[in-house]
Design a protein around this motif. Structure first.
Motif, PDB file in Angstrom:
ATOM      1  N   TRP A  40       1.246 -10.227  -9.409  1.00 54.09           N
ATOM      2  CA  TRP A  40       1.865  -9.553  -8.263  1.00 54.09           C
ATOM      3  C   TRP A  40       2.177 -10.561  -7.168  1.00 54.09           C
ATOM      4  CZ3 TRP A  40       0.860  -8.941  -3.070  1.00 54.09           C
ATOM      5  CH2 TRP A  40       1.573  -7.940  -2.410  1.00 54.09           C
ATOM      6  N   LEU A  41       1.237 -11.446  -6.891  1.00 57.40           N
ATOM      7  CA  LEU A  41       1.446 -12.452  -5.849  1.00 57.40           C
ATOM      8  C   LEU A  41       2.589 -13.392  -6.217  1.00 57.40           C
ATOM      9  CD1 LEU A  41       0.578 -13.697  -3.199  1.00 57.40           C
ATOM     10  CD2 LEU A  41      -1.182 -14.990  -4.429  1.00 57.40           C
ATOM     11  N   MET A  42       2.675 -13.766  -7.493  1.00 57.58           N
ATOM     12  CA  MET A  42       3.770 -14.631  -7.931  1.00 57.58           C
ATOM     13  C   MET A  42       5.119 -13.959  -7.714  1.00 57.58           C
ATOM     14  SD  MET A  42       3.026 -17.687  -9.114  1.00 57.58           S
ATOM     15  CE  MET A  42       4.444 -18.014 -10.155  1.00 57.58           C
ATOM     16  N   ALA A  43       5.233 -12.679  -8.079  1.00 57.81           N
ATOM     17  CA  ALA A  43       6.492 -11.960  -7.920  1.00 57.81           C
ATOM     18  C   ALA A  43       6.907 -11.899  -6.459  1.00 57.81           C
ATOM     19  CB  ALA A  43       6.368 -10.548  -8.505  1.00 57.81           C
ATOM     20  N   VAL A  44       5.972 -11.552  -5.587  1.00 62.92           N
ATOM     21  CA  VAL A  44       6.285 -11.399  -4.165  1.00 62.92           C
ATOM     22  C   VAL A  44       6.663 -12.735  -3.532  1.00 62.92           C
ATOM     23  CG1 VAL A  44       5.301 -10.838  -1.900  1.00 62.92           C
ATOM     24  CG2 VAL A  44       4.891  -9.327  -3.849  1.00 62.92           C
ATOM     25  N   GLN A 211       3.749  -2.070  -8.339  1.00 67.03           N
ATOM     26  CA  GLN A 211       2.547  -1.772  -9.125  1.00 67.03           C
ATOM     27  C   GLN A 211       1.444  -2.767  -8.785  1.00 67.03           C
ATOM     28  OE1 GLN A 211       3.472  -1.644 -13.303  1.00 67.03           O
ATOM     29  NE2 GLN A 211       5.020  -0.034 -13.079  1.00 67.03           N
ATOM     30  N   ASN A 212       0.195  -2.305  -8.905  1.00 61.89           N
ATOM     31  CA  ASN A 212      -0.981  -3.137  -8.581  1.00 61.89           C
ATOM     32  C   ASN A 212      -0.913  -3.695  -7.164  1.00 61.89           C
ATOM     33  OD1 ASN A 212      -2.026  -2.854 -11.232  1.00 61.89           O
ATOM     34  ND2 ASN A 212      -0.759  -4.559 -11.934  1.00 61.89           N
ATOM     35  N   THR A 213      -0.282  -2.924  -6.258  1.00 57.86           N
ATOM     36  CA  THR A 213      -0.176  -3.362  -4.872  1.00 57.86           C
ATOM     37  C   THR A 213      -1.545  -3.320  -4.209  1.00 57.86           C
ATOM     38  OG1 THR A 213       2.055  -2.417  -4.780  1.00 57.86           O
ATOM     39  CG2 THR A 213       0.994  -2.944  -2.677  1.00 57.86           C
ATOM     40  N   PRO A 214      -1.953  -4.404  -3.561  1.00 56.22           N
ATOM     41  CA  PRO A 214      -3.262  -4.412  -2.908  1.00 56.22           C
ATOM     42  C   PRO A 214      -3.247  -3.529  -1.670  1.00 56.22           C
ATOM     43  CG  PRO A 214      -2.055  -6.387  -2.335  1.00 56.22           C
ATOM     44  CD  PRO A 214      -1.239  -5.677  -3.376  1.00 56.22           C
ATOM     45  N   PRO A 215      -4.418  -3.115  -1.180  1.00 58.97           N
ATOM     46  CA  PRO A 215      -4.462  -2.357   0.072  1.00 58.97           C
ATOM     47  C   PRO A 215      -3.898  -3.192   1.207  1.00 58.97           C
ATOM     48  CG  PRO A 215      -6.663  -3.095  -0.570  1.00 58.97           C
ATOM     49  CD  PRO A 215      -5.766  -3.349  -1.740  1.00 58.97           C
ATOM     50  N   LEU A 216      -2.924  -2.660   1.920  1.00 62.46           N
ATOM     51  CA  LEU A 216      -2.220  -3.443   2.928  1.00 62.46           C
ATOM     52  C   LEU A 216      -2.991  -3.460   4.246  1.00 62.46           C
ATOM     53  CD1 LEU A 216       1.467  -2.389   2.164  1.00 62.46           C
ATOM     54  CD2 LEU A 216       0.217  -4.415   1.390  1.00 62.46           C
TER      55      LEU A 216
END
Length: 304
Positions: A40-44, A211-216
């Motif tokens: 997820w971090l790589m994509a963002v 998807q698999n988004t961390p709590p913001l």
């Protein structure tokens, strides 16, 4: 006070190394605090960084950004750079941070310089200089101390982490070797911008950003924001800008700030500890950068 061009270059290259280094402890914190997914971090970070760099090239430098796809073969060359170089090294780095710690990951990444020497010898049959031979031996000793803490029969990191570290070093070498012709033809920012954007699209398919988004929470937003803005976008822009004022050799030497800042950040803020053997190993591994920068021959003494 007037700042010389050399001082500007040194400041820019040093800032790039510091930004790259600090993103390691920040990533380590996010992995531990909210179980953040590396995919997820790589994509963002790659999507946002790619878009920002390409916008800078198009608007700030007023250059067309699609020319890289018009020459036959360059598109495939770019994709190879993304898969085996740019995206691979960043993904392996995050996996290494997750498997060990930010400082160890950054030191292992510095082995990429030694990998370049080995690849040059094996595939191009280029006889190594004494600096290169010394650098390989010093790097091997430093890595051995780092991963065993000086005990030959014991690994201080898991075999899994060691394997990731070797992949990290190899992909770091590929990141340097693969895009040379593309950079000479189109400039580093356009190549890096497209590389980031394509890498982000690849990881968006693997792990869509929704998807698999961390709590913001505030800490997560600030952490991810730092990695995207400082650890990716500004780091690459600063390093590229530094090459206008100083040589690539000097800029490469200043990249030593990356492992130093990563280690200090991990020790000061994440309570990461290092034994004496690990500390010596890290210093030896980092010192290979300086060994490779030594002149081929010592200057002869002038006769009086």
């Amino acid at each position: 006070m007037v700042v010389s061009n050399t001082q500007k270059g040194i400041l820019l290259a040093s800032s790039a190394g510091i930004f790259w280094g600090i993103q390691g402890p920040v990533s380590q914190y996010l992995f531990a605090a909210v179980n953040l997914s590396p995919e997820w971090l790589m994509a963002v970070k790659m999507l946002l960084a790619g878009l920002a760099i390409l916008l800078y090239v198009r608007i700030g430098q007023r250059q067309p950004i699609t020319t890289i796809f018009k020459r036959p073969g360059d598109g495939f060359h770019l994709i190879a750079y993304v898969i085996f170089g740019l995206a691979a090294v960043q993904y392996a780095y995050l996996l290494m941070v997750q498997a060990s710690n930010a400082a160890t990951a950054t030191v292992m990444q510095s082995l990429g310089t030694v990998m370049i020497v080995i690849i040059t010898v094996v595939f191009y049959r280029k006889y190594p200089r004494w600096q290169e031979t010394t650098a390989v031996l010093v790097a091997l000793l430093g890595t051995w101390l780092l991963v065993t803490k000086g005990n030959l029969a014991h690994l201080a990191i898991s075999p899994h982490a060691l394997l990731i570290g070797l992949v990290l070093a190899l992909s770091g070498a590929m990141q340097t070797l693969i895009p040379i012709k593309l950079i000479n033809r189109y400039g580093s920012l356009m190549v890096i911008g497209w590389g980031m954007l394509l890498g982000g699209l690849i990881f968006s398919v693997i792990n869509p950003v929704w998807q698999n988004t961390p709590p913001l929470t505030l800490s997560v937003i600030l952490g991810v924001g730092f990695i995207v803005l400082f650890g990716t976008i500004l780091a690459y822009l600063c390093f590229t800008a530094s090459l206008k004022y100083i040589s690539p050799t000097v800029a490469g030497l200043l990249d030593v700030f990356e492992p130093l800042s990563a280690t200090l950040g991990a020790v000061l803020f994440l309570n990461t500890s290092f034994s004496g053997a690990e500390t010596i190993g890290a210093i030896l591994t980092i010192s290979t950068v300086f060994i490779l920068a030594l002149p081929f021959r010592f200057p002869s003494k002038k006769k009086l």
